[in-house]
Scaffold this motif. Structure first.
Motif, short mmCIF file in Angstrom:
data_model
loop_
_atom_site.label_atom_id
_atom_site.label_comp_id
_atom_site.label_asym_id
_atom_site.label_seq_id
_atom_site.Cartn_x
_atom_site.Cartn_y
_atom_site.Cartn_z
N ALA A 169 0.84 -1.21 0.00
CA ALA A 169 0.00 0.00 0.00
C ALA A 169 0.87 1.26 0.00
CB ALA A 169 -0.94 -0.01 1.20
N THR B 226 1.92 1.55 -3.65
CA THR B 226 0.77 1.98 -4.47
C THR B 226 0.43 3.44 -4.19
OG1 THR B 226 -0.13 -0.25 -4.53
CG2 THR B 226 -1.67 1.53 -5.00
N LEU C 220 -0.30 -10.77 -2.73
CA LEU C 220 -0.56 -11.03 -4.15
C LEU C 220 -1.43 -9.93 -4.76
CD1 LEU C 220 0.01 -13.33 -6.28
CD2 LEU C 220 -2.34 -14.04 -5.88
N ILE C 221 -2.50 -9.59 -4.05
CA ILE C 221 -3.38 -8.53 -4.55
C ILE C 221 -2.62 -7.20 -4.57
CG2 ILE C 221 -5.54 -7.27 -4.16
CD1 ILE C 221 -6.56 -9.87 -2.73
N VAL D 66 0.58 -6.65 -5.08
CA VAL D 66 1.48 -6.56 -6.23
C VAL D 66 0.70 -6.16 -7.48
CG1 VAL D 66 2.92 -7.90 -7.81
CG2 VAL D 66 3.25 -8.12 -5.35
N SER D 67 -0.49 -6.72 -7.63
CA SER D 67 -1.31 -6.37 -8.79
C SER D 67 -1.75 -4.90 -8.72
CB SER D 67 -2.48 -7.34 -8.87
OG SER D 67 -3.62 -6.73 -9.32
N GLU D 68 -2.03 -4.41 -7.52
CA GLU D 68 -2.38 -2.99 -7.37
C GLU D 68 -1.18 -2.10 -7.71
OE1 GLU D 68 -5.93 -3.35 -4.01
OE2 GLU D 68 -3.86 -3.24 -3.34
N MET E 118 1.21 -2.87 -9.85
CA MET E 118 1.35 -2.90 -11.31
C MET E 118 0.41 -1.91 -11.98
SD MET E 118 1.65 -6.97 -12.15
CE MET E 118 1.56 -6.74 -13.92
N ARG E 119 -0.84 -1.94 -11.56
CA ARG E 119 -1.82 -1.05 -12.19
C ARG E 119 -1.49 0.41 -11.89
NH1 ARG E 119 -7.66 -4.09 -11.99
NH2 ARG E 119 -8.40 -1.95 -12.18
#
Lengths: 236, 299
Positions: B82, B85, B117-118, B120-122, B124-125
């Protein structure tokens, strides 16, 4: 569920999906609209070839079919664990696939992911998790790795992890936990075709997963911490 | 201290950025710790293994994050992710000259696996949103834990990567592959093989990293500026475009076609046309770049 049964339930209006070496591609009809399909089957390990084939389908859609929605059907055991893939730079291939999906989304294409069987780690974050929203079937398996492997690496006894997994969605596999954490938008039950049509209607390019995780009680910190960084403040 | 490899995250920030320019967001005194580690009786860190903030690089304003390999290998949990992000989202408001990511990570923190895991995807976006806004993202990889798993993917989402020869960039660590498929598949104790497969020189030759530098903080500092300037000089290429991704598709397909049958990175180096491939590991960074810059693959 196998992909043929799935496709019949998802696309009663018809589809042209073919499977080759665990790679799924084709088109389908959703509410009279043609959509592009990419995906994998047979718990495919995602190596450099399948990542490239999925990326190619996205790029072809972007080049030739403006604003055609994209549906990603996920069944993967994760990235292929081979020396060859690492030597060739598999992380570049997975990032490339993720970037293709991201470009489609930022160009206004609606993209929905559906975990219909398995979704693990690297194969998942560069496919379903890069969509506008990702959904799952109730019987799906979603996880980073199994609890025994996790116990070996974290050195936390398996019994303790198993106990914690009952009450804490952070450790436990399964779509219900990913729903609670905000990673999954909803779990589909009943008429899959209706729910896919609705998901495409609702598709939204803004990443709402940390807000969903907070609202559903699975991730208390992700949203407040990110917000605090944006404001250079302490988290609420 | 001049070695980038041996420095910790905060030492790197001070060595790479303009002296005294780093202002940390959510500093350790706020004690923003992982809510999950305590339940596992695992130690926490008051920065959760990542320092983020604003700074200057040769006078240019940048936002920057540095992962601390000394805390759980720089692994990504809920708070760690976080912070990253949030920093990337903040870049959309502050519009810095560049975002620098000093990456050192084993990937998802297994103690908080699903959240990691979630997250890392946040990341990336959020990273790709920064590029879409025309702000370059530069990744620096030279820490002793390498850059693996989800963060190995995140690095490849940046506009450019600078590595040292000691840096390692890959997806699954050799131990994971050995556990899954046996020591014949990937012998994690064969350090030379591990280095040939994941190290900075191989990534440079394949075209996955744009600059290779010596293990020196000043070299990373200069490379970060050079890469950011190059991005601004080709401003139209900061954001993702269909043309660029089609070119990347061909580039990556060509790599599989040319080298997919190779058994060892040494075979690839020979195929590229490097005369004394076996001797590459012995060359200092500057001599290596001089010997290979014209032969290496590039997109």
């Amino acid at each position: 569920m196998d992909w043929i049964t799935l496709a019949a339930q998802l696309f009663p209006g018809g589809h042209t999906i073919v499977e080759q070496d665990n790679f799924l591609t084709g088109t389908a009809q959703v509410d009279g609209v043609t959509v592009s399909i990419i995906g994998s089957s047979g718990h495919a390990p995602i190596g450099v070839e399948i990542a490239l084939m999925q990326a190619q389908t996205i790029l072809t859609t972007l080049r030739n079919f403006p604003q055609r929605p994209i549906v990603i059907l996920v069944d993967t055991q994760g990235q292929r664990l081979r020396h060859r893939d690492e030597m060739l730079g598999i992380n570049s291939y997975m990032a490339h696939l993720g970037k293709c999906i991201a470009l489609a989304r930022s160009s206004g294409y609606k993209i929905i992911g559906l975990v219909y069987d398995q979704a693990l780690s690297g194969g998942f974050i560069t496919s379903g998790l890069m969509a506008d929203a990702c959904y799952a079937l109730p019987g799906a398996t979603i996880r980073v790795m199994g609890l025994p492997a996790m116990a070996r690496i974290t050195k936390v006894p398996l019994e303790r992890l198993t106990e914690l997994a009952k009450s804490n969605p952070v450790f436990a596999p399964g779509p219900v936990n990913y729903l609670q954490m905000g990673g999954i938008e909803a779990i589909w039950d009943g008429d899959l075709a209706v729910q896919l049509a609705q998901a495409l209607q609702d598709a939204n390019p803004v990443d709402r997963r940390s807000a969903a995780g907070l609202q559903r009680g699975g991730r208390s910190q992700a949203l407040p911490v990110a917000q605090a960084v944006r404001a250079n403040d302490s988290p609420a | 201290m001049s070695s980038y490899l041996e420095a910790n995250a905060r030492e790197r920030l001070h060595a790479v950025l303009d002296a005294g320019s780093f202002t940390e967001f959510l500093p350790p005194e706020l004690r923003i710790v992982s809510p999950h580690l305590g339940q596992l009786d695992a130690p926490v860190s008051f920065d959760d293994g990542i320092a983020i903030g604003a700074a200057r690089l040769f006078g240019e304003p940048v936002l920057v994050a540095a992962q601390e390999g000394g805390f759980m290998g720089g692994a990504v949990g809920e708070v760690h992710g976080a912070k990253l992000t949030g920093l990337l989202q903040r870049a959309l408001l502050d519009r810095p000259y560049a975002v620098l990511l000093l990456l050192e990570s084993g990937g998802v923190r297994l103690h908080e696996a699903n959240a990691g895991l979630i997250a890392v995807s946040e990341v990336m976006r959020a990273l790709l949103d920064v590029r879409t806004a025309g702000i370059p993202v530069i990744a620096l990889v030279g820490g002793s834990n390498g850059c693996f798993g989800g963060m190995g993917i995140v690095a490849c989402c940046a506009n450019a990567i600078v590595m040292s020869e000691e840096g390692r960039l890959a997806m699954s660590g050799p131990e994971v592959i050995e556990t899954a498929n046996g020591v014949e598949e990937f012998d994690s104790r064969d350090r030379a093989l591990v280095w040939r497969t994941t190290g900075g020189k191989h990534r440079y030759l394949l075209g996955d990293c744009q600059l290779l530098v010596a293990d020196h903080s000043d070299a990373f500092r200069q490379a970060a500026l050079d890469l950011a300037q190059e991005c601004h000089a080709n401003a139209g290429e900061i954001a993702l475009t269909l043309e660029a991704l089609e070119a990347e598709q061909h580039f990556l397909q060509d790599r599989v076609d040319a080298f997919g049958a190779a058994a060892d990175p040494l075979d690839i180096w020979q195929k590229i046309g490097i005369a004394d491939a076996a001797n590459l590991p012995m060359l200092e960074a500057d001599a290596f770049v001089a010997a290979t810059a014209q032969l290496r693959r590039r997109p």
